[in-house]
Write a protein that holds these residues in place. Structure first.
Motif, PDB file in Angstrom:
ATOM      1  N   THR A 117       0.819  -1.222   0.000  1.00 22.72           N
ATOM      2  CA  THR A 117       0.000   0.000   0.000  1.00 22.72           C
ATOM      3  C   THR A 117       0.848   1.265   0.000  1.00 22.72           C
ATOM      4  O   THR A 117       0.296   2.367  -0.002  1.00 22.72           O
ATOM      5  N   GLY A 118       2.167   1.135   0.015  1.00 21.47           N
ATOM      6  CA  GLY A 118       3.037   2.300  -0.002  1.00 21.47           C
ATOM      7  C   GLY A 118       3.485   2.782   1.344  1.00 21.47           C
ATOM      8  O   GLY A 118       4.123   3.827   1.446  1.00 21.47           O
ATOM      9  N   GLY A 119       3.165   2.035   2.403  1.00 20.83           N
ATOM     10  CA  GLY A 119       3.592   2.415   3.742  1.00 20.83           C
ATOM     11  C   GLY A 119       4.991   1.922   4.040  1.00 20.83           C
ATOM     12  O   GLY A 119       5.389   0.825   3.620  1.00 20.83           O
ATOM     13  N   LEU A 120       5.767   2.713   4.753  1.00 19.39           N
ATOM     14  CA  LEU A 120       7.158   2.371   5.046  1.00 19.39           C
ATOM     15  C   LEU A 120       7.242   1.248   6.073  1.00 19.39           C
ATOM     16  O   LEU A 120       6.542   1.260   7.090  1.00 19.39           O
ATOM     17  N   LEU A 121       8.109   0.258   5.758  1.00 18.99           N
ATOM     18  CA  LEU A 121       8.345  -0.850   6.670  1.00 18.99           C
ATOM     19  C   LEU A 121       9.667  -0.709   7.407  1.00 18.99           C
ATOM     20  O   LEU A 121       9.746  -0.911   8.613  1.00 18.99           O
TER      21      LEU A 121
ATOM     22  N   GLY B 148       4.713   3.433   8.135  1.00 17.45           N
ATOM     23  CA  GLY B 148       3.425   3.700   7.495  1.00 17.45           C
ATOM     24  C   GLY B 148       3.530   4.898   6.578  1.00 17.45           C
ATOM     25  O   GLY B 148       4.396   4.991   5.724  1.00 17.45           O
ATOM     26  N   GLY B 149       2.640   5.847   6.754  1.00 21.85           N
ATOM     27  CA  GLY B 149       2.679   7.069   5.947  1.00 21.85           C
ATOM     28  C   GLY B 149       3.452   8.194   6.593  1.00 21.85           C
ATOM     29  O   GLY B 149       3.449   9.327   6.089  1.00 21.85           O
ATOM     30  N   GLY B 150       4.164   7.900   7.702  1.00 25.64           N
ATOM     31  CA  GLY B 150       4.914   8.946   8.388  1.00 25.64           C
ATOM     32  C   GLY B 150       6.059   9.511   7.577  1.00 25.64           C
ATOM     33  O   GLY B 150       6.529  10.624   7.855  1.00 25.64           O
ATOM     34  N   TRP B 151       6.518   8.765   6.544  1.00 26.07           N
ATOM     35  CA  TRP B 151       7.636   9.244   5.727  1.00 26.07           C
ATOM     36  C   TRP B 151       7.313  10.556   5.033  1.00 26.07           C
ATOM     37  O   TRP B 151       8.213  11.329   4.689  1.00 26.07           O
ATOM     38  N   ALA B 152       6.035  10.835   4.792  1.00 26.79           N
ATOM     39  CA  ALA B 152       5.652  12.054   4.077  1.00 26.79           C
ATOM     40  C   ALA B 152       6.027  13.310   4.849  1.00 26.79           C
ATOM     41  O   ALA B 152       6.145  14.395   4.265  1.00 26.79           O
ATOM     42  N   ALA B 153       6.245  13.190   6.168  1.00 24.40           N
ATOM     43  CA  ALA B 153       6.615  14.363   6.966  1.00 24.40           C
ATOM     44  C   ALA B 153       7.997  14.887   6.603  1.00 24.40           C
ATOM     45  O   ALA B 153       8.336  16.024   6.938  1.00 24.40           O
ATOM     46  N   ALA B 154       8.814  14.060   5.918  1.00 23.06           N
ATOM     47  CA  ALA B 154      10.152  14.503   5.521  1.00 23.06           C
ATOM     48  C   ALA B 154      10.121  15.415   4.300  1.00 23.06           C
ATOM     49  O   ALA B 154      11.103  16.108   4.024  1.00 23.06           O
ATOM     50  N   ILE B 155       9.024  15.422   3.568  1.00 25.85           N
ATOM     51  CA  ILE B 155       8.925  16.201   2.328  1.00 25.85           C
ATOM     52  C   ILE B 155       8.586  17.648   2.656  1.00 25.85           C
ATOM     53  O   ILE B 155       7.841  17.948   3.592  1.00 25.85           O
ATOM     54  N   HIS B 156       9.143  18.552   1.873  1.00 25.66           N
ATOM     55  CA  HIS B 156       8.886  19.979   2.060  1.00 25.66           C
ATOM     56  C   HIS B 156       7.384  20.253   1.957  1.00 25.66           C
ATOM     57  O   HIS B 156       6.701  19.691   1.089  1.00 25.66           O
ATOM     58  N   PRO B 157       6.844  21.097   2.828  1.00 18.91           N
ATOM     59  CA  PRO B 157       5.389  21.352   2.806  1.00 18.91           C
ATOM     60  C   PRO B 157       4.873  21.817   1.454  1.00 18.91           C
ATOM     61  O   PRO B 157       3.719  21.530   1.107  1.00 18.91           O
ATOM     62  N   ASP B 158       5.696  22.528   0.681  1.00 19.01           N
ATOM     63  CA  ASP B 158       5.244  22.998  -0.627  1.00 19.01           C
ATOM     64  C   ASP B 158       5.129  21.867  -1.642  1.00 19.01           C
ATOM     65  O   ASP B 158       4.455  22.026  -2.672  1.00 19.01           O
ATOM     66  N   ASP B 159       5.778  20.736  -1.389  1.00 21.60           N
ATOM     67  CA  ASP B 159       5.805  19.635  -2.359  1.00 21.60           C
ATOM     68  C   ASP B 159       5.045  18.404  -1.898  1.00 21.60           C
ATOM     69  O   ASP B 159       4.822  17.486  -2.692  1.00 21.60           O
TER      70      ASP B 159
ATOM     71  N   VAL C  74      13.241   5.624  12.170  1.00 17.67           N
ATOM     72  CA  VAL C  74      12.436   4.648  11.441  1.00 17.67           C
ATOM     73  C   VAL C  74      11.033   4.572  12.039  1.00 17.67           C
ATOM     74  O   VAL C  74      10.036   4.476  11.313  1.00 17.67           O
ATOM     75  N   GLU C  75      10.935   4.636  13.371  1.00 19.97           N
ATOM     76  CA  GLU C  75       9.632   4.569  14.027  1.00 19.97           C
ATOM     77  C   GLU C  75       8.745   5.735  13.588  1.00 19.97           C
ATOM     78  O   GLU C  75       7.537   5.568  13.376  1.00 19.97           O
ATOM     79  N   GLU C  76       9.322   6.928  13.453  1.00 19.91           N
ATOM     80  CA  GLU C  76       8.547   8.090  13.019  1.00 19.91           C
ATOM     81  C   GLU C  76       8.142   7.993  11.555  1.00 19.91           C
ATOM     82  O   GLU C  76       7.158   8.612  11.138  1.00 19.91           O
ATOM     83  N   SER C  77       8.900   7.217  10.767  1.00 27.22           N
ATOM     84  CA  SER C  77       8.651   7.129   9.331  1.00 27.22           C
ATOM     85  C   SER C  77       7.708   6.000   8.960  1.00 27.22           C
ATOM     86  O   SER C  77       7.295   5.911   7.799  1.00 27.22           O
TER      87      SER C  77
END
Length: 439
Positions: free
Chosen positions: A150-154, A173-184, A168-171
């Protein structure tokens, strides 16, 4: 009843042999295993010895050598000896077969030990290789990320954590998206969702912003992981593997190269290429709004003397100071450019007439001709004073919508050479063939 019973048993035996020929006498003799080996050795005795013993008994009785009772006893003794001999031969054969079996078992045990040793060695090598691979992935300069279907980080390696500033714990599932710049983030998440739905790969440049505010650029490449589906006999997507490469330095180099393509390396001002583009845009806007564009062509006086006597490094310092003062004297909407040597150009958009341009030129001339104090750490070769002065000759051209950039720039250049005449003023403009105002 006996003949009938014997006949029935014979017919039954023949029927069984017909249905199971391998269990018959001939079938057993043809067998290449233990049964065939034993039977082929014993069969001649079973066939010939009884016949020979019986014949000797009858011959001895007819010849009068012994009576019937003695012959019968001899027959019994002979058959007993035959049975013992056959048993002895069978025992020898069975012992030989036992030896062969034991040898085969020993060889099989040795093969098993060798196989177990080989499997253990290969298992250890695979484990070492896997551990080495995991270690390389952990410390690789490229971020590796494993995601589910489903695209969630393992899981992710250390480089991902360094690039994202997240654990890794913060990333997960879908937590990885928090690393992306808010504009993108909206664009990237939307594109990634499409790739997951369609089962394709994702390729793109993404901007990261760490929790501490540091920004970086990364190249992201993903590929789906497949596994066979036993129900549909077709591969299914079980997850995705992503590589994340830091390209911040590359982007900075590209930006630097692009900047140098349109800017002067010493002063950082636009060069001739960017100047002409800005001038063309200014003329287009002037045509749409009914305004004019002023062009100032500046050439420094006495600069060659300073450059030759104090050194090129002093000349570079003077040019940098002049560039700074030109920017201070120009308006925020003006473009200040260095087009080579000690020549500068200022494009002044949105002016009413040439008088407005002359006012800007006068302010710039006052700033440029003011004394330039050299930096304390600048080596002047023992010369003094620590300050220099330069003059400036300024040619002015005025353009409107429909004019071309190159001719307008040449017009300001020719006007500048008029200023070089000691009988003229420090500012000059060519008389306009369309009766524009002239200074």
């Amino acid at each position: 009843m006996a003949p009938h019973t014997g006949g029935s048993l014979l017919i039954l035996a023949l029927a069984i042999m017909a249905q199971r020929p391998r269990d018959g006498l001939i079938g057993l003799m043809r067998d290449q295993g233990s049964a065939g080996t034993l039977l082929r050795g014993a069969f001649p005795f079973f066939l010939l010895v009884p016949f020979i013993v019986g014949w000797l008994r009858l011959w001895g009785e007819r010849a009068g050598l012994y009576n019937t009772a003695f012959g019968t006893g001899m027959l019994v003794i002979g058959m007993t000896i035959l049975g013992c001999g056959v048993s002895w031969m069978a025992a020898l054969r069975l012992r030989e077969l036992d030896h062969l079996r034991d040898a085969s078992e020993d060889q099989l045990a040795e093969v098993n030990r060798t196989l177990e040793s080989t499997v253990s060695e290969r298992t250890r090598e695979v484990a070492e290789s896997a551990e080495t691979l995991h270690a390389l992935i952990r410390v690789a300069p490229v971020g590796f990320v494993q995601l589910d279907a489903t695209g969630g980080l393992l899981t992710a390696n250390d480089t991902w954590m360094a690039l994202s500033g997240m654990s890794v714990e913060e990333s997960l599932g879908g937590g990885w998206a928090a690393a992306i710049h808010p504009d993108d983030v909206d664009r990237v998440v939307r594109d990634w969702a499409v790739c997951v739905t369609e089962g394709g790969s994702y390729e793109g440049v993404v901007r990261f912003r760490r929790p501490d505010g540091e920004e970086s650029w990364v190249q992201v490449s993903t590929t789906p992981l497949h596994a066979p589906d036993p129900q549909h006999h077709a591969p299914i997507i079980t997850g995705h593997l992503a590589s994340v490469t830091d390209i911040t330095a590359l982007r900075q180099v590209e930006a630097r190269i692009e900047h140098l393509a349109f800017h002067d390396a010493l002063t950082g001002l636009p060069n001739r290429v960017l100047l002409l583009d800005r001038l063309e845009q200014a003329l287009l806007n002037a045509g749409r709004h009914g305004r004019g564009v002023g062009v100032l062509f500046l050439d420094l006086d006495r600069f060659k003397i300073i450059n030759d006597s104090l050194g090129h490094h002093v000349g570079d310092a003077v040019l940098s100071q002049v560039a700074t003062r030109l920017c201070q004297g120009a308006r925020s909407t003006d473009t200040v450019a260095r087009i080579g040597g000690d020549e500068f150009v200022v494009v002044c958009p949105d002016v009413a007439d040439i008088d407005d341009v002359a006012l800007i030129a006068a302010k710039i001339r006052e700033l440029v001709t003011d004394r330039i104090v050299l930096p304390e750490d600048l080596d002047t070769g023992g010369h003094s004073p620590r300050a220099v002065s330069v003059g400036v000759s300024i040619g002015i051209a005025f353009g409107v919508g429909g004019d071309e950039p190159e001719p307008l720039l040449r017009e300001a250049d020719r006007a500048m050479y008029l200023v070089k005449d000691p009988m003229r003023t420090p500012l000059a403009a060519l008389p306009d063939r369309r009766d524009r105002s002239a200074l």
